[in-house]
Design an enzyme around this catalytic site. Structure first.
Site, mmCIF file in Angstrom:
data_model
loop_
_atom_site.group_PDB
_atom_site.id
_atom_site.type_symbol
_atom_site.label_atom_id
_atom_site.label_comp_id
_atom_site.label_asym_id
_atom_site.label_seq_id
_atom_site.Cartn_x
_atom_site.Cartn_y
_atom_site.Cartn_z
ATOM 1 N N SER A 62 3.304 -3.463 -7.146
ATOM 2 C CA SER A 62 4.252 -2.752 -6.289
ATOM 3 C C SER A 62 5.424 -2.267 -7.108
ATOM 4 O O SER A 62 5.429 -2.360 -8.334
ATOM 5 C CB SER A 62 4.769 -3.717 -5.210
ATOM 6 N N ASP B 228 9.872 -2.757 -7.095
ATOM 7 C CA ASP B 228 10.701 -3.957 -7.194
ATOM 8 C C ASP B 228 10.986 -4.615 -5.850
ATOM 9 O O ASP B 228 11.521 -5.731 -5.812
ATOM 10 C CB ASP B 228 12.021 -3.612 -7.889
ATOM 11 N N GLU C 132 11.137 -9.689 -2.224
ATOM 12 C CA GLU C 132 10.680 -10.407 -1.034
ATOM 13 C C GLU C 132 10.027 -11.740 -1.402
ATOM 14 O O GLU C 132 10.253 -12.762 -0.740
ATOM 15 C CB GLU C 132 9.690 -9.544 -0.245
ATOM 16 N N PRO D 134 0.803 -1.234 0.000
ATOM 17 C CA PRO D 134 0.000 0.000 0.000
ATOM 18 C C PRO D 134 0.833 1.279 0.000
ATOM 19 O O PRO D 134 0.343 2.344 -0.376
ATOM 20 C CB PRO D 134 -0.822 -0.113 1.290
#
Length: 522
Positions: free
Chosen positions: A208, A210, A215, A152
């Site tokens: 998102s 990178d 992750e 977010p």
């Protein structure tokens, strides 16, 4: 009157142009046949230009219409609204047509004459819809099950809105089975990937920058069934952050709706990953890059300026260049190509390499060089690596940029590794020396958009199987290492290639065009 369409090689040929699509900033309006569609858009846009064909590339889904009328299909597809794509749904009566109808002088257009076309009466409507889907997804599978992971905070806090207005409507129109997870803390995406039930999903979509793909890859790497997980899951990205290299390099776009269409339609490819080792921590996987020197300082050193957006990196680069900063270190490499000529030859040889989709095993994750680094008293000791070579001591003492990577585009207009290939078993490395001066450094940086910097005489461009970097900062220096754009503790580190580990999707089955093949010298 119901709209007719004709099944052609490249799409559905309509007897009339598509009606315009308009948005009032909140909804999208399309009146077409018996369909009256309202779709959330999030921003205003002008009418889309009319088109007589719905290309198979643009078709998201096809199914028999609920009316039960023979050959009547409900077609979901994308159309342009300004610079983005929006999902639309229309009801069409589909016919087969063996050849393009010809308009003859003094006669009615055969496309509008129902008697001139052969109705597909020998096929069920279900089979017809399957035929449309088959042609719409020649390199992929429709209706995939997707785990969407959203950060977010990405994109200056706009990632949620980007996903909900530009990505999700297209996924839903394509009948994808979607599960959405929003990260709540650093490392949350790794935990999600490590613990998810992989049998329920075909793809992990990182909405998102990178950081989330980084992750996710490392979360999968920690799994006990990591070989099966990497075999099962496709990892991809819709751009929503300050760095969107995966989307740009693999899907060829930084616009989220276009990226969504591409990831649905693109071919699956095996991509090499890189294993990053230190002497006192677990191995980390990297999909993008590792850097020490000017680029790391401009990236990690400007984290406090994330509110500026992508411009923060440019500001950081300008400061580092003008300050004539250098970043002493020692570097050793296992060469694959040490000169520009050797590199060009290697690139040509492996340009059309195909992915190996044979099942992965634990043997594929075995590192060749880690045990010759971990536990060493002297990180500079190469006695266990007789086929490795140190880089020139003078260059290392005056290091400007050390940048290694696997994907060509690091960010918009930054074609840093134009010779990168998805699964050639190599890492591209670019090195500069601050002794070349400000003007040559600036000249090289200004050539990044076309990837021409790698041909400069004062820029070293090599391909390696592995390398080791030992930073040697001064007592008052605050130097950084960046791995996939994330801060990495300043310490000696070693990187080696892991061939063909990650499944992702790429438009045309290859990286976005870099221009290197045209520049390659004989």
């Amino acid at each position: 009157m119901q709209m007719k369409a004709y099944l052609k090689d490249d799409g559905l040929l309509l007897e009339e142009p598509l009606p315009p699509v308009e948005s009032d900033g909140h909804r999208l309006f399309l009146n077409f046949g018996c369909a009256n569609v309202t779709v959330s858009t999030g921003e205003a846009g002008s009418a889309v230009s009319e088109s007589p064909v719905i290309k198979f590339k643009d078709i998201l889904w096809a199914q028999p219409c609920k009316t039960g009328i023979h050959n009547e299909l409900e077609i979901s597809y994308v159309r342009k609204l300004g610079d983005r794509l929006v999902a639309c749904t229309s009801v069409l009566t589909v016919y087969s047509l063996d050849s393009e109808p010809q308009k003859r002088e003094g006669t009615e257009d055969t496309l509008c004459n129902n008697n001139s076309a052969t109705k597909v009466s020998d096929e069920s409507t279900i089979f017809l819809s399957e035929k449309v889907l088959e042609r719409s997804y020649p390199e992929s599978e429709p209706g995939r099950s997707i785990m969407v992971i959203i950060n977010p905070h990405s994109g200056q806090g706009k990632a949620n809105k980007i996903y909900e207005t530009k990505v999700e409507p297209i996924l839903k129109a394509a009948q994808c089975k979607i599960t959405v997870a929003r990260t709540a803390y650093s490392g949350n995406a790794s935990d999600i990937a490590e613990n998810m039930n992989i049998d329920e999903y075909d793809m992990i979509l990182c909405a998102s920058g990178d950081g989330i793909p980084h992750e996710v890859i490392n979360g999968i790497y920690r799994r006990e069934d990591r070989a099966r997980a990497f075999d099962k899951l496709i990892i991809t990205q819709t751009p929503s952050g300050s760095g969107n290299a995966m989307s740009l390099s693999c899907l060829g776009t930084l616009e989220p709706s276009h990226a969504t269409l591409e990831l649905l339609k693109a071919a699956t490819v095996r991509n090499d990953l890189m294993a990053v080792c230190t002497q006192d921590a677990d191995v980390k996987l990297s999909f993008l890059s590792q850097t020490y020197g000017l680029i790391a300082q401009a990236d990690i050193g400007t984290e406090f300026m994330r509110w500026v957006g992508q411009e923060r990196f440019l500001l950081g680069v300008c400061y580092q260049v003008l300050s004539k900063s250098k970043y002493p270190c020692r570097i050793a490499v296992k060469y694959i190509a040490r000169t520009k000529t050797e590199l060009s030859q290697y690139y040509k040889k492996h340009l059309n390499d195909l992915s190996d989709f044979s099942p992965l095993s634990e043997e594929d994750f075995k590192l060749k060089y880690a045990d010759k680094f971990i536990g060493l008293e002297d990180a500079a000791d190469l006695s266990l690596l007789p086929d490795w070579e140190p880089l020139d001591e003078g260059v290392c003492s005056n290091m400007g940029i050390f940048y290694s990577g696997k994907m060509p585009y690091i960010s918009k207009d930054t074609n840093f590794f134009p010779a990168a290939l998805p699964n050639d078993g190599s890492i591209d490395v670019v090195v500069t020396d601050v002794r070349s001066g400000i003007s040559k450094t600036v000249d090289g940086l200004l050539s990044l958009d076309k990837g021409l910097h790698v041909w400069k005489d004062d820029v070293a461009h090599i391909k390696v199987e592995a390398f080791r970097v030992i930073p040697l900062p001064g007592p008052n220096d605050r130097n950084f290492i960046s791995v996939d754009g994330e801060n990495f503790k300043l310490r000696p580190f070693q990187v080696e290639i892991l061939k063909g580990i990650m499944k992702t999707v790429m438009s045309g089955g290859c990286y976005t065009e870099t221009g290197f093949v045209e520049q390659t010298k004989d």
